[in-house]
Write a protein that holds these residues in place. Sequence first.
Motif, PDB file in Angstrom:
ATOM      1  N   THR A 258       0.857  -1.182   0.000  1.00 45.42           N
ATOM      2  CA  THR A 258       0.000   0.000   0.000  1.00 45.42           C
ATOM      3  C   THR A 258       0.896   1.236   0.000  1.00 45.42           C
ATOM      4  N   VAL A 259       0.637   2.129  -0.959  1.00 45.08           N
ATOM      5  CA  VAL A 259       1.399   3.381  -1.046  1.00 45.08           C
ATOM      6  C   VAL A 259       0.489   4.521  -0.607  1.00 45.08           C
ATOM      7  N   GLU A 260       0.909   5.268   0.407  1.00 44.16           N
ATOM      8  CA  GLU A 260       0.110   6.355   0.973  1.00 44.16           C
ATOM      9  C   GLU A 260       0.857   7.677   0.845  1.00 44.16           C
ATOM     10  N   TYR A 261       0.088   8.738   0.694  1.00 43.42           N
ATOM     11  CA  TYR A 261       0.649  10.084   0.558  1.00 43.42           C
ATOM     12  C   TYR A 261       0.000  10.950   1.629  1.00 43.42           C
ATOM     13  N   TYR A 262       0.818  11.430   2.589  1.00 43.99           N
ATOM     14  CA  TYR A 262       0.308  12.182   3.737  1.00 43.99           C
ATOM     15  C   TYR A 262       0.815  13.623   3.716  1.00 43.99           C
ATOM     16  N   GLU A 263      -0.024  14.529   4.231  1.00 45.05           N
ATOM     17  CA  GLU A 263       0.427  15.894   4.490  1.00 45.05           C
ATOM     18  C   GLU A 263       1.507  15.881   5.564  1.00 45.05           C
ATOM     19  N   PRO A 264       2.381  16.901   5.593  1.00 40.86           N
ATOM     20  CA  PRO A 264       3.326  17.008   6.708  1.00 40.86           C
ATOM     21  C   PRO A 264       2.576  17.205   8.026  1.00 40.86           C
ATOM     22  N   ALA A 265       3.224  16.830   9.107  1.00 42.04           N
ATOM     23  CA  ALA A 265       2.590  16.952  10.422  1.00 42.04           C
ATOM     24  C   ALA A 265       2.201  18.390  10.723  1.00 42.04           C
ATOM     25  N   ASN A 266       3.027  19.378  10.294  1.00 43.61           N
ATOM     26  CA  ASN A 266       2.707  20.772  10.599  1.00 43.61           C
ATOM     27  C   ASN A 266       1.584  21.332   9.733  1.00 43.61           C
ATOM     28  N   SER A 267       1.084  20.531   8.787  1.00 46.45           N
ATOM     29  CA  SER A 267      -0.082  20.921   7.981  1.00 46.45           C
ATOM     30  C   SER A 267      -1.302  20.079   8.307  1.00 46.45           C
ATOM     31  N   GLY A 268      -1.224  19.315   9.389  1.00 41.77           N
ATOM     32  CA  GLY A 268      -2.347  18.495   9.811  1.00 41.77           C
ATOM     33  C   GLY A 268      -2.095  17.010   9.738  1.00 41.77           C
ATOM     34  N   GLY A 269      -1.172  16.577   8.872  1.00 49.37           N
ATOM     35  CA  GLY A 269      -0.821  15.165   8.787  1.00 49.37           C
ATOM     36  C   GLY A 269      -1.882  14.281   8.174  1.00 49.37           C
ATOM     37  N   GLY A 270      -2.849  14.868   7.450  1.00 51.38           N
ATOM     38  CA  GLY A 270      -3.939  14.083   6.882  1.00 51.38           C
ATOM     39  C   GLY A 270      -3.534  13.276   5.660  1.00 51.38           C
ATOM     40  N   LEU A 271      -4.311  12.236   5.378  1.00 50.98           N
ATOM     41  CA  LEU A 271      -4.073  11.396   4.209  1.00 50.98           C
ATOM     42  C   LEU A 271      -4.528  12.134   2.953  1.00 50.98           C
ATOM     43  N   ILE A 272      -3.624  12.251   1.961  1.00 51.59           N
ATOM     44  CA  ILE A 272      -3.950  12.915   0.702  1.00 51.59           C
ATOM     45  C   ILE A 272      -4.412  11.906  -0.333  1.00 51.59           C
ATOM     46  N   ALA A 273      -3.692  10.788  -0.450  1.00 53.05           N
ATOM     47  CA  ALA A 273      -4.021   9.770  -1.447  1.00 53.05           C
ATOM     48  C   ALA A 273      -3.492   8.424  -0.975  1.00 53.05           C
ATOM     49  N   LYS A 274      -4.115   7.346  -1.501  1.00 52.61           N
ATOM     50  CA  LYS A 274      -3.728   5.997  -1.091  1.00 52.61           C
ATOM     51  C   LYS A 274      -4.097   5.028  -2.197  1.00 52.61           C
ATOM     52  N   THR A 275      -3.228   4.056  -2.447  1.00 50.90           N
ATOM     53  CA  THR A 275      -3.557   3.033  -3.434  1.00 50.90           C
ATOM     54  C   THR A 275      -2.853   1.737  -3.079  1.00 50.90           C
ATOM     55  N   ASP A 276      -3.469   0.616  -3.460  1.00 51.13           N
ATOM     56  CA  ASP A 276      -2.859  -0.707  -3.305  1.00 51.13           C
ATOM     57  C   ASP A 276      -2.295  -1.134  -4.653  1.00 51.13           C
ATOM     58  N   MET A 277      -1.151  -1.793  -4.625  1.00 54.35           N
ATOM     59  CA  MET A 277      -0.535  -2.261  -5.865  1.00 54.35           C
ATOM     60  C   MET A 277       0.274  -3.516  -5.582  1.00 54.35           C
ATOM     61  N   VAL A 278       0.600  -4.241  -6.644  1.00 52.94           N
ATOM     62  CA  VAL A 278       1.441  -5.434  -6.547  1.00 52.94           C
ATOM     63  C   VAL A 278       2.726  -5.157  -7.307  1.00 52.94           C
ATOM     64  N   LEU A 279       3.849  -5.250  -6.615  1.00 55.19           N
ATOM     65  CA  LEU A 279       5.151  -4.976  -7.220  1.00 55.19           C
ATOM     66  C   LEU A 279       5.848  -6.288  -7.563  1.00 55.19           C
ATOM     67  N   ARG A 280       6.396  -6.366  -8.764  1.00 54.52           N
ATOM     68  CA  ARG A 280       7.048  -7.595  -9.227  1.00 54.52           C
ATOM     69  C   ARG A 280       8.500  -7.330  -9.584  1.00 54.52           C
TER      70      ARG A 280
END
Length: 280
Positions: A258-280
Amino acid sequence: MTIQRFQSLKKCCIGLGALAAVILLSSTPAQAAGDLLVAPTRVVLDGQRGTEVILNNIGSETATYRISLELRRMTSEGRLEDVSAEQENDIERAAKEMIRYAPRRVTLPPNQPQAIRLGVRAPEGLPDGEYRAHLLFRAIPAARSVTEKNAPEGGFSISLTPIYGVTIPVIIRQGNLQATAAIANGRLEQQGEGQALTFDLSRTGDRSIYGEIRVRKPGSSEPVMVARGIAVYPEVGQRSVTLPVPPEVAAQLRGPVTVEYYEPANSGGGLIAKTDMVLR
C-alpha cells in the motif's frame, strides 16, 4: 522557526541521522549543501504575516552567502528547471515582486545561526491562486591571495572552487484553494546497480500538493519505506516519482503493498491519497 528550535533540530538530526537512513529517503525539516544548514525547507505565506528561515554554518570556517529569488518550474519527471527573465509568466513575475526578504547577504561564523526575515506585499485585487518563487542561498568563495596560488615556473595553474547553493520554495496562497491527488502505475525498476520504486503522482485543483510517501506491507502498521518532501506544483498535473530502494528493503517490497501520501505533520498530517498495488 526560532533559532532555539533550530539548534534543537540540528542536534536531533545529528543524533538520528544514521538510524533514519535505512528507510528515510528524502529531505528532513533541514536541508544542507556544503556547510550550510537551512530550515525550514519550504515556506507558505498567506499574505497576513511573515516568517523566518534560519541559516546555520556547520563548517569550521567563517562563510559568506548571497541570498536571492529565483524561478523554477517542475517537469513531468519531477525535476525543477531554471526559468529565465525572458521565460517567466505573469504568475511567476508577480511572485518575485510580492516576496520581501532581508538581509540579502550574510557572513556566518561556525555554528552561528542567522534569521532571514520573509514577508509578502500583495497588491490590491490580486487574483486567487498560488504564487511561487525559490529562495537561493549561494556561497561566496573566499578570496585567495596571490601568494596562495602556486603556479609552476614558466607556466600557470588553474584552481577550481566549487560553489554550493541551497534553494527552498516560497509559496503565496491567495483565496480558498483546494487540491486532490492520486497514485497510479507503481512498479520496481532497475536503477544503476540497485532498484527504485517508481509511480505516477497526479494532482487536480488550484494549488500544489506536498507531503511524504509511506509504503506498507499488508498487515503491518509500520512502513517499510518513507520518503519526505514530495511535491507536485501547479504547472504540472502529473509527475513521476522515483525512490531509490535500499538493498535491505528491496526483497520486502515485492508482492502486494500500500502506497500512501500524507500531508506534513505541521499541515495536519492528513491522508492525501492511497492506493494498493502489486510490485514484481
